[in-house]
Scaffold this active site. Structure first.
Site, PDB file in Angstrom:
ATOM      1  N   TRP A  55       1.399  -1.132   0.460  1.00 24.90           N
ATOM      2  CA  TRP A  55      -0.078  -0.499  -0.103  1.00 24.90           C
ATOM      3  C   TRP A  55       0.654   1.281  -0.131  1.00 24.90           C
ATOM      4  CZ3 TRP A  55       0.097   3.875   3.915  1.00 24.90           C
ATOM      5  CH2 TRP A  55      -1.079   5.327   3.680  1.00 24.90           C
ATOM      6  N   GLU A  60      -3.230  -2.673  -2.371  1.00 25.55           N
ATOM      7  CA  GLU A  60      -4.411  -2.093  -1.417  1.00 25.55           C
ATOM      8  C   GLU A  60      -4.548  -0.792  -2.242  1.00 25.55           C
ATOM      9  OE1 GLU A  60      -3.331  -1.455   2.659  1.00 25.55           O
ATOM     10  OE2 GLU A  60      -5.330  -1.238   2.855  1.00 25.55           O
ATOM     11  N   LYS A  71      -6.745   2.415  -2.353  1.00 30.07           N
ATOM     12  CA  LYS A  71      -7.452   3.666  -1.447  1.00 30.07           C
ATOM     13  C   LYS A  71      -7.701   5.131  -2.635  1.00 30.07           C
ATOM     14  CE  LYS A  71      -6.437   5.693   3.100  1.00 30.07           C
ATOM     15  NZ  LYS A  71      -5.417   5.905   4.256  1.00 30.07           N
ATOM     16  N   ASP A  73      -9.979  -2.736   1.493  1.00 31.37           N
ATOM     17  CA  ASP A  73      -9.724  -1.858   2.975  1.00 31.37           C
ATOM     18  C   ASP A  73     -11.192  -1.140   2.862  1.00 31.37           C
ATOM     19  OD1 ASP A  73      -9.794  -0.543   5.521  1.00 31.37           O
ATOM     20  OD2 ASP A  73      -7.547  -0.444   4.937  1.00 31.37           O
ATOM     21  N   HIS A 104     -11.656   2.203   2.631  1.00 30.32           N
ATOM     22  CA  HIS A 104     -11.356   2.598   1.047  1.00 30.32           C
ATOM     23  C   HIS A 104     -11.779   3.348   0.399  1.00 30.32           C
ATOM     24  CE1 HIS A 104      -6.618   1.919   3.193  1.00 30.32           C
ATOM     25  NE2 HIS A 104      -7.879   2.494   3.728  1.00 30.32           N
ATOM     26  N   HIS A 135      -8.697  -5.767   4.478  1.00 31.33           N
ATOM     27  CA  HIS A 135      -8.246  -5.196   5.924  1.00 31.33           C
ATOM     28  C   HIS A 135      -9.892  -4.309   6.210  1.00 31.33           C
ATOM     29  CE1 HIS A 135      -3.901  -3.702   4.816  1.00 31.33           C
ATOM     30  NE2 HIS A 135      -4.662  -4.908   5.387  1.00 31.33           N
ATOM     31  N   ASP A 184     -12.059   7.204   6.632  1.00 34.26           N
ATOM     32  CA  ASP A 184     -10.644   6.013   7.040  1.00 34.26           C
ATOM     33  C   ASP A 184     -10.507   6.580   8.015  1.00 34.26           C
ATOM     34  OD1 ASP A 184      -9.894   4.340   6.453  1.00 34.26           O
ATOM     35  OD2 ASP A 184      -8.229   4.918   5.154  1.00 34.26           O
ATOM     36  N   ASP A 230     -10.413   4.180  10.857  1.00 34.33           N
ATOM     37  CA  ASP A 230     -10.095   3.355  11.171  1.00 34.33           C
ATOM     38  C   ASP A 230     -10.389   2.876  12.120  1.00 34.33           C
ATOM     39  OD1 ASP A 230      -8.377   1.859   9.570  1.00 34.33           O
ATOM     40  OD2 ASP A 230      -7.525   3.499   8.972  1.00 34.33           O
ATOM     41  N   ASP A 262      -7.113  -3.763  10.015  1.00 34.77           N
ATOM     42  CA  ASP A 262      -6.355  -3.188  10.150  1.00 34.77           C
ATOM     43  C   ASP A 262      -7.069  -1.270  10.643  1.00 34.77           C
ATOM     44  OD1 ASP A 262      -4.281  -1.101   9.175  1.00 34.77           O
ATOM     45  OD2 ASP A 262      -5.622  -0.903   7.152  1.00 34.77           O
TER      46      ASP A 262
HETATM   47  C1  RNT Z   1      -3.713   3.124   5.168  1.00 31.24           C
HETATM   48  C2  RNT Z   1      -4.421   1.571   4.573  1.00 31.24           C
HETATM   49  C3  RNT Z   1      -2.999   0.838   5.403  1.00 31.24           C
HETATM   50  C4  RNT Z   1      -2.240   0.789   6.748  1.00 31.24           C
HETATM   51  C5  RNT Z   1      -1.862   0.038   7.364  1.00 31.24           C
HETATM   52  C6  RNT Z   1      -0.555   0.323   8.494  1.00 31.24           C
HETATM   53  O1  RNT Z   1      -5.106   3.680   4.690  1.00 31.24           O
HETATM   54  O2  RNT Z   1      -5.203   1.021   5.445  1.00 31.24           O
HETATM   55  O3  RNT Z   1      -3.557  -0.143   5.344  1.00 31.24           O
HETATM   56  O4  RNT Z   1      -4.060   0.956   7.608  1.00 31.24           O
HETATM   57  O5  RNT Z   1      -0.950  -0.658   6.567  1.00 31.24           O
HETATM   58 ZN    ZN Z   2      -5.977  -0.868   5.065  1.00 26.80          ZN
END
Ligand code: RNT
Ligand code: ZN
Length: 412
Positions: free
Chosen positions: A181, A222, A224, A255, A258, A282, A290, A292, A322
């Site tokens: 990523w 990945e 985004k 993810d 994302h 993720h 986003d 998290d 994640d």
């Molecule tokens: C970031 C991505 C990525 C990170 C990690 C730490 O937006 O989601 O996966 O969160 O690699």
């Molecule tokens: Zn991620």
């Protein structure tokens, strides 16, 4: 009759075998991210977290060295049922004899600390190049940088990471998922959208020129849509990563933080499963962005889990967590999020999906709605308790977490 046995009968009446569900769940590995333990800091640089991601909060007791992080992970793992892997980022290299190496030169030996840890716990390891929080990130760009020295540095980093991933797989005997990523993008409207993507593509081609054993290492890519300070354009967009993966034998990684706010990953899984042997996820929780947040037992997590289960894809989807919350006890955050993901998988396993598919095909959407709604209040909790018990874990982990906080975290 025990609550579990009663639940077993209730589910049997709707054609669901709870024993089979428990048995299946026992063998689903969840790759737990190491970075919840120290707010995505790592051990190899003093740089602040960059890359458009952010942790908020300053709950006391954060792990600040490998030993503390390993102890916290071990504590969390002891309170998480089922099969686990540990997901390590390259910035968590441990330079044991003071032999520091920059990211373009890291070697397998710099991760021996984690290999020993994985062997002790009998688990597999996953890996990630860390293309952020480093002085070589130039103008917010890494693998897409127009500056050749910068681009090459990150290509070399990712190449080194393939070697390390292979080492993990060899040492643990369990395949390693290596996820690429990059945070690259622009805050405001770019003049050239193609250039950075063309350079990212070229960089990936160079990285993949490293030969590696595809039965041991699965490379995922990945996507985004935006990050903090990278609102207008990301190089590794969904279209880019999906197309690159499809054309170059990589595994796409989604993810669920994302995508645009009304887009859901649960609706994307089936399409990717039709065109990819493996799919990677993720699992996170975005609140308005986003952000998290810790994964909850919420509708979208359940829907994602159901899609994996009902498409019989538990062995085709690499499931990883994640998220990073620094405002609550970090060990509790780990356990809560991973348990909720597992609970969502159980929810999927307790669905009579063949019957539901049939109702859909017969266009009896009335019955489908009624039955789906009824299932929401079926006694999943009692089956979950049974699953915990068979894993020598119990529903109360808070007491153990508070105890650890008092005896270990408070002294840091
Ligand atoms: C970031 C991505 C990525 C990170 C990690 C730490 O937006 O989601 O996966 O969160 O690699
Ligand atoms: Zn991620």
């Amino acid at each position: 009759m025990s609550r579990y046995n009663e639940a077993k009968e209730i589910y049997a009446k709707i054609g669901v075998d709870t024993e089979k569900a428990i048995e299946t769940l026992m063998n689903v590995p969840v790759s737990v991210h190491c970075w919840q333990g120290d707010d995505v800091v790592g051990f190899d640089s003093k740089e602040a977290l960059s890359g458009g991601i952010q942790t908020t909060g300053n709950y006391p007791g954060k792990a600040s060295c490998p030993e503390e992080l390993a102890a916290d992970i071990e504590k969390a793992f002891s309170l998480i049922p089922g099969k686990k892997k540990l997901n390590i980022h390259a910035c968590y290299a441990v330079f044991e004899n003071g032999d520091f190496a920059d990211r373009n030169e890291i070697q397998p030996k710099h991760f021996d600390f984690w290999v020993r840890f994985a062997k002790k716990l009998g688990i597999g390891l996953d890996f990630n190049p860390t293309c952020f929080s480093h002085p070589m990130v130039k103008d917010g760009l890494t693998l897409s940088s127009p500056d050749e020295t910068t681009r090459k540095f990150w290509v070399d980093h990712c190449k080194a990471c393939i070697k390390i991933s292979e080492y993990f797989a060899e040492q643990t005997g369990i395949p390693t998922v290596m996820n690429i990523w990059i945070p690259d993008g622009y805050k405001d409207i770019p003049a050239d959208r193609m250039g950075p993507r063309a350079r990212f593509k070229k960089s990936l081609d160079e990285i993949l020129s490293v030969p590696y054993d595809k039965s041991k290492v699965y490379i995922t890519l990945e996507s985004k849509v935006f990050g903090i300070g990278v609102e207008s354009y990301t190089v590794g967009s969904a279209e880019f990563t999906l197309s690159y993966s499809a054309n170059n034998g990589l595994t796409p990684l989604m993810d669920n933080g994302h995508y645009h706010p009304t887009e859901v990953v649960s609706d994307k899984i089936s399409s990717l499963l039709l065109f990819n042997e493996k799919v990677a996820l993720h699992v996170t929780r975005g609140v308005r962005w986003d952000s998290d947040h810790v994964v909850l037992f919420d509708d979208e997590t359940k829907e994602i889990a159901k899609e994996i289960v009902r498409n019989d894809a538990l062995d085709r989807v690499f499931i990883a967590t994640d998220y990073f919350d620094a405002s609550i006890n970090r060990i509790s955050a780990w356990i809560t999020g991973v348990r909720n993901l597992q609970k969502a998988l159980l929810f999927g396993l307790l669905e009579p999906s063949d019957e539901f598919k049939k109702l859909q095909d017969e266009n009896d959407m009335t019955s489908l709605m009624v039955k789906q709604e009824e299932l929401k209040t079926a006694p999943i909790g009692d089956v979950w308790e049974e699953f915990l018990m068979r894993n020598s874990t119990e529903s109360d982990y808070l007491t153990a977490v508070k105890e650890y906080e008092k005896t270990v975290l408070a002294n840091r």
